[in-house]
Design an enzyme around this catalytic site. Structure first.
Site, PDB file in Angstrom:
ATOM      1  N   HIS A 100       0.251  -0.981   0.017  1.00 40.60           N
ATOM      2  CA  HIS A 100       0.056  -0.240   0.395  1.00 40.60           C
ATOM      3  C   HIS A 100       1.028   1.083   0.313  1.00 40.60           C
ATOM      4  CE1 HIS A 100      -3.032   3.109   1.136  1.00 40.60           C
ATOM      5  NE2 HIS A 100      -3.882   2.279   1.217  1.00 40.60           N
ATOM      6  N   GLU A 168      -4.789   1.046  -7.672  1.00 40.35           N
ATOM      7  CA  GLU A 168      -5.101   3.248  -6.371  1.00 40.35           C
ATOM      8  C   GLU A 168      -4.094   3.856  -6.988  1.00 40.35           C
ATOM      9  OE1 GLU A 168      -7.043   1.882  -1.965  1.00 40.35           O
ATOM     10  OE2 GLU A 168      -4.903   1.110  -2.344  1.00 40.35           O
TER      11      GLU A 168
END
Length: 254
Positions: A100, A168
């Site tokens: 992430h 993302e």
């Protein structure tokens, strides 16, 4: 269309008691959705490490899978503060979030670290939720090239196995709106082609300020969504699952 994947990361927003209450409400939402029960919608929830056993218990029999927000690159040893993929699997989780943007930015994780953690997840039977995306806003072709390079790097030395790729774009995370629809469509199409040639059975979902209404707008151009703060309200998650139900039924939801 094929099954739609909807994931939720709780990051570090909920304490233990609040998380347990959220699990109970989301379990009710999942049980009430026929497409989830049939497996036409794949739902996963990623709480904190300490919340994993409670989540596994709460979601038993609902079809909702549980993941971890990170995973150690090593399987065992003198690594204070780390949690191995083997223990995560033993606790009942089936996925592990890797790479992430916050891990990269706050903890200095490099592509090499992400690759090592991806490999650890796969060799211990966990499905990596591999987070990728360009750091700064750029045109879709360049964004796709940068993102595909991240995917290839992460999977280069890993054992075979399908993955969930969460596209993302870093510049969209935490914003009021997701990336523009045309940008998402173009990048996901390119990433999907690349990852499916590398790892058959893999899916590509969009994250980055994703919420209700987005899945209906994107339709089958994505394999699903990876939700954050917009899913803290179980009613909002229920709305996304209703959109997913309409998609798998072939209904127009936009």
């Amino acid at each position: 269309m094929a099954a739609v994947t909807v994931g939720v990361s709780l990051k570090m927003y909920f304490g233990h008691r609040q998380a347990a209450q959220w699990f109970a409400r989301v379990a009710e939402v999942a049980r009430a959705n026929a497409a989830v029960a049939r497996g036409d919608i794949v739902v996963f929830v990623i709480p904190t490490y300490l919340q994993i056993p409670a989540a596994v218990a709460a979601f038993a029999g609902t079809g909702v899978q549980v993941g971890a927000q990170d995973v150690a690159a090593a399987d065992a040893g003198a690594f204070t503060g780390e949690v191995s993929a083997a223990e995560i699997a033993e606790a009942g989780a089936t996925l592990a979030e890797v790479g992430h943007a916050e891990r990269r930015r706050l903890f200095g994780e490099t592509d090499a670290v992400v690759a090592a953690k991806t490999a650890a997840a796969l060799r211990n039977g966990l499905t990596p939720v591999l987070c990728v995306g360009e750091p700064e806003r750029q045109d879709a072709a360049d964004a796709a090239a940068a993102t595909i390079a991240q995917v290839r790097s992460a999977l280069a030395d890993a054992e075979p196995g399908a993955v969930v790729v969460a596209y993302e774009p870093v510049w969209a995370i935490g914003e009021a709106q997701p990336a523009p629809l045309a940008h998402i469509r173009a990048v996901v199409a390119a990433v999907r082609d690349a990852v499916r040639s590398l790892r058959p059975g893999s899916v590509v979902v969009y994250g980055g300020s994703a919420g209700p209404g987005l899945l209906g707008a994107l339709g089958s151009d994505v394999d699903g969504l990876f939700l954050g703060r917009f899913a803290h309200d179980p009613a909002a998650l229920a709305a996304v699952l209703d959109e997913a139900s309409a998609l798998v039924a072939g209904e127009v939801v936009a």
